[in-house]
Design a protein around this motif. Structure first.
Motif, PDB file in Angstrom:
ATOM      1  N   ARG A  81       0.949  -1.321  -0.030  1.00 55.31           N
ATOM      2  CA  ARG A  81      -0.082  -0.020  -0.063  1.00 55.31           C
ATOM      3  C   ARG A  81       0.804   1.264  -0.244  1.00 55.31           C
ATOM      4  O   ARG A  81       0.458   2.222  -0.704  1.00 55.31           O
ATOM      5  CB  ARG A  81      -0.885   0.153   1.169  1.00 55.31           C
ATOM      6  CG  ARG A  81      -1.777   1.160   1.358  1.00 55.31           C
ATOM      7  CD  ARG A  81      -3.031   1.044   2.533  1.00 55.31           C
ATOM      8  NE  ARG A  81      -3.773   2.014   2.512  1.00 55.31           N
ATOM      9  CZ  ARG A  81      -4.521   2.643   1.814  1.00 55.31           C
ATOM     10  NH1 ARG A  81      -4.906   2.125   0.675  1.00 55.31           N
ATOM     11  NH2 ARG A  81      -5.166   3.983   2.121  1.00 55.31           N
ATOM     12  N   GLN A  85       0.737   3.977  -3.035  1.00 54.77           N
ATOM     13  CA  GLN A  85       0.266   5.137  -2.289  1.00 54.77           C
ATOM     14  C   GLN A  85       1.293   5.805  -1.387  1.00 54.77           C
ATOM     15  O   GLN A  85       0.771   5.791   0.031  1.00 54.77           O
ATOM     16  CB  GLN A  85      -1.153   5.181  -1.713  1.00 54.77           C
ATOM     17  CG  GLN A  85      -2.133   4.821  -3.027  1.00 54.77           C
ATOM     18  CD  GLN A  85      -3.778   4.772  -2.385  1.00 54.77           C
ATOM     19  OE1 GLN A  85      -3.826   5.027  -1.415  1.00 54.77           O
ATOM     20  NE2 GLN A  85      -4.511   5.083  -3.166  1.00 54.77           N
ATOM     21  N   ALA A  88      -0.281   7.487   1.744  1.00 58.41           N
ATOM     22  CA  ALA A  88      -1.153   6.845   2.472  1.00 58.41           C
ATOM     23  C   ALA A  88      -1.024   6.915   4.170  1.00 58.41           C
ATOM     24  O   ALA A  88       0.265   6.655   4.432  1.00 58.41           O
ATOM     25  CB  ALA A  88      -1.264   5.342   2.183  1.00 58.41           C
ATOM     26  N   CYS A  91      -4.058   2.244   7.064  1.00 55.37           N
ATOM     27  CA  CYS A  91      -3.993   0.804   6.884  1.00 55.37           C
ATOM     28  C   CYS A  91      -5.265   0.596   6.033  1.00 55.37           C
ATOM     29  O   CYS A  91      -6.296   1.362   6.111  1.00 55.37           O
ATOM     30  CB  CYS A  91      -3.833  -0.119   7.857  1.00 55.37           C
ATOM     31  SG  CYS A  91      -5.093  -0.207   9.133  1.00 55.37           S
ATOM     32  N   MET A  92      -5.382  -0.464   5.446  1.00 54.15           N
ATOM     33  CA  MET A  92      -6.490  -1.284   4.530  1.00 54.15           C
ATOM     34  C   MET A  92      -7.719  -1.084   5.438  1.00 54.15           C
ATOM     35  O   MET A  92      -8.623  -0.526   5.070  1.00 54.15           O
ATOM     36  CB  MET A  92      -6.411  -2.092   3.748  1.00 54.15           C
ATOM     37  CG  MET A  92      -5.158  -1.803   2.583  1.00 54.15           C
ATOM     38  SD  MET A  92      -6.022  -0.806   1.370  1.00 54.15           S
ATOM     39  CE  MET A  92      -7.425  -1.571   0.973  1.00 54.15           C
TER      40      MET A  92
END
Length: 102
Positions: A81, A85, A88, A91-92
């Motif tokens: 991730r 990104q 970012a 977290c997902m």
């Protein structure tokens, strides 16, 4: 990324200039097209400004030593991730939770 966004912003500024509504210079359809182009340029500038804020926040996290950790739960953000990104902040699982919230 910051430099590319700044360069695009300069281009979009020209496209978001005030559209003159003088019918002697421009026909009705041309004015509508110009207004649509202006709206698209403004939307692009808004997205670029938002991305700029995300990049600046990521740089601040690097300086503070918290880059790569989720700003919500504190768990590490998956390396895939971060590679996809770099700015970012979540977290997902936390990002998915935010998307589900109204």
């Amino acid at each position: 990324m910051r430099e590319a966004l700044a360069s695009l912003d300069n281009i979009r500024k020209a496209g978001s200039a005030v559209v003159e509504l003088d019918q002697t210079r421009t026909g009705r359809l041309s004015r509508i097209d110009a207004l649509q182009l202006q709206a698209m340029a403004n939307a692009g500038r808004d997205r670029a400004a938002q991305e700029q804020r995300r990049i600046d926040a990521a740089l601040a996290r690097i300086r503070s030593g918290t880059y790569g950790k989720c700003t919500d739960c504190g768990e590490p953000i998956a390396s895939g991730r971060v590679q996809a990104q770099p700015a970012a902040a979540l977290c997902m699982p936390c990002a998915a939770d935010r998307e589900r919230q109204p």
